[in-house]
Design a protein around this motif. Structure first.
Motif, short mmCIF file in Angstrom:
data_model
loop_
_atom_site.label_atom_id
_atom_site.label_comp_id
_atom_site.label_asym_id
_atom_site.label_seq_id
_atom_site.Cartn_x
_atom_site.Cartn_y
_atom_site.Cartn_z
N THR A 111 50.69 41.64 50.25
CA THR A 111 51.47 43.03 50.87
C THR A 111 52.55 43.25 50.22
O THR A 111 53.68 42.28 50.13
CB THR A 111 51.69 42.55 52.48
N VAL A 112 52.91 44.49 49.88
CA VAL A 112 54.02 44.91 49.27
C VAL A 112 54.86 45.57 50.33
O VAL A 112 54.49 46.51 50.80
CB VAL A 112 53.57 45.82 48.13
N PRO A 113 55.98 44.99 50.61
CA PRO A 113 57.01 45.88 51.55
C PRO A 113 58.00 46.84 50.67
O PRO A 113 58.18 46.43 49.62
CB PRO A 113 58.15 44.77 51.91
N ARG A 156 50.14 47.53 52.28
CA ARG A 156 51.49 47.82 52.06
C ARG A 156 52.27 47.81 53.45
O ARG A 156 51.64 48.01 54.35
CB ARG A 156 51.35 49.37 51.48
N LEU A 157 53.51 47.62 53.32
CA LEU A 157 54.24 47.67 54.63
C LEU A 157 55.61 48.62 54.32
O LEU A 157 56.30 48.34 53.53
CB LEU A 157 54.86 46.20 55.05
N LEU A 158 55.45 49.65 55.25
CA LEU A 158 56.79 50.64 55.26
C LEU A 158 57.72 50.17 56.24
O LEU A 158 57.52 50.18 57.30
CB LEU A 158 56.38 51.99 55.30
N THR A 218 45.13 49.39 53.35
CA THR A 218 45.81 49.57 54.81
C THR A 218 47.19 49.56 54.51
O THR A 218 47.89 48.67 54.06
CB THR A 218 45.34 48.83 55.59
N THR A 219 47.80 50.51 55.12
CA THR A 219 49.45 50.57 55.36
C THR A 219 49.88 50.73 56.68
O THR A 219 49.35 51.38 57.55
CB THR A 219 49.89 51.92 54.71
N ILE A 220 50.74 49.71 56.85
CA ILE A 220 51.33 49.58 58.42
C ILE A 220 52.74 49.89 58.28
O ILE A 220 53.41 49.49 57.17
CB ILE A 220 51.09 48.41 59.00
N GLY A 221 53.50 50.98 59.13
CA GLY A 221 54.67 51.14 59.08
C GLY A 221 55.54 50.30 60.29
O GLY A 221 54.93 50.15 61.52
N ILE A 222 56.75 49.80 60.25
CA ILE A 222 57.28 49.26 61.20
C ILE A 222 58.71 49.84 61.10
O ILE A 222 59.52 49.97 60.23
CB ILE A 222 57.54 47.70 61.02
#
Length: 295
Positions: free
Chosen positions: A58-60, A29-31, A3-7
């Protein structure tokens, strides 16, 4: 499942949401994007330090706003610079300034197929604006679920019971015309007399008291975002109050999620609550139309 989440937005709320997601291991993953790539990279570096010390999976990574379309869900927490001198309708103060940024972002992310959560205030107006500018079909505003959490907490303190024994909703505007659904509120499964006026005043004061002490509300909104992400990503089922389109209006209503799909539905309202809900919708419609004429 990966799962990838963007902020988008590296201010107080964006930072706290990022910290919360990384600590929860909600995403692989965190974009991270912001006004400048320098800001996004600085937040990424700070989170990388946190990841190393906590062992988070989680990888930012920093990116441009356009690159966040790779995410399954986006959290938009941008805030333009403005001076808030409002004594009432405090969340409306940044409408004009934030509208420019939200509209521009909607155009840049047009057609994004995932779920978008708007945190930027005034959230009901910004949610509608982003949805119309972007054409995205899954856009929700964070606000009424936080209002509801504060309502449950306030009532639980007043009644001397745990907050999880209080069930009720706050709907309509995330602001001065919010509607407390007292007629359907239960405590320990029983309907009780609700001191609506006193609770409304307490809820109105609470954000200001927090902000005066620590500069801005952060943790409450971040918690509301986290719980909503679990629902929209299909990691949990349940009901929460979100700004969405309801009979042509954009305002907070309960939305029930199953396997990531949301369905809005109003609770039963007594005549006073129904009138307040209608008035809240009209107020937001008028504010939105005024915003459209300005821009």
């Amino acid at each position: 499942m990966k799962t990838t989440i963007g902020i988008i937005g590296a201010g107080a709320i964006g930072q706290t949401v990022s910290n919360t997601i990384l600590a929860s291991d909600l995403a692989d993953r965190l974009l991270l994007a912001s006004r400048t790539l320098v800001q996004a990279q600085a937040l990424t570096d700070d989170l990388a330090d946190m990841r190393t010390t906590t062992g988070s999976a989680t990888v930012p990574s920093a990116c441009r706003p356009e690159d966040t379309v790779a995410a399954a869900a986006l959290v938009i927490a941008i805030r333009e610079r403005f001076t808030n001198d409002n004594a009432t309708d405090i969340r409306m103060a940044g409408a004009e300034a934030n509208a420019r940024a939200i509209r521009d972002l909607g155009h840049r992310l047009r057609g994004y197929p995932g779920t978008v959560l708007i945190v930027t205030n005034p959230v009901d107006l910004m949610t509608r604006l982003f949805a119309e500018a972007s054409g995205c079909t899954r856009v929700y505003g964070i606000g009424s679920n936080l209002d509801t959490a504060r309502y449950r907490l306030t009532l639980s303190t007043l009644m001397g019971v745990p907050a999880d024994q209080v069930h009720g909703h706050v709907i309509g505007e995330h602001g001065d015309s919010a509607v407390i659904c007292a007629s359907t509120t239960t405590v320990n499964g029983q309907t009780v007399a609700i001191p609506v006026r006193d609770i409304r005043e307490t809820l109105a004061r609470r954000p200001g008291l927090i902000s005066s002490g620590v500069g801005r509300t952060r943790s409450g909104p971040a918690g509301a975002v986290l719980s909503t992400l679990r629902l929209v990503l299909g990691q949990a089922d349940g009901t929460t109050e979100l700004c969405t389109e309801w009979n042509g209006h954009w305002l907070g209503v309960p939305v029930t999620f199953a396997a990531g799909q949301g369905k809005p539905a109003l609770p039963a309202l007594n005549p006073t609550e129904a009138d307040r809900f209608t008035a809240s919708g009209h107020k937001l419609d008028t504010a939105y139309q005024n915003l459209a004429t300005i821009h």
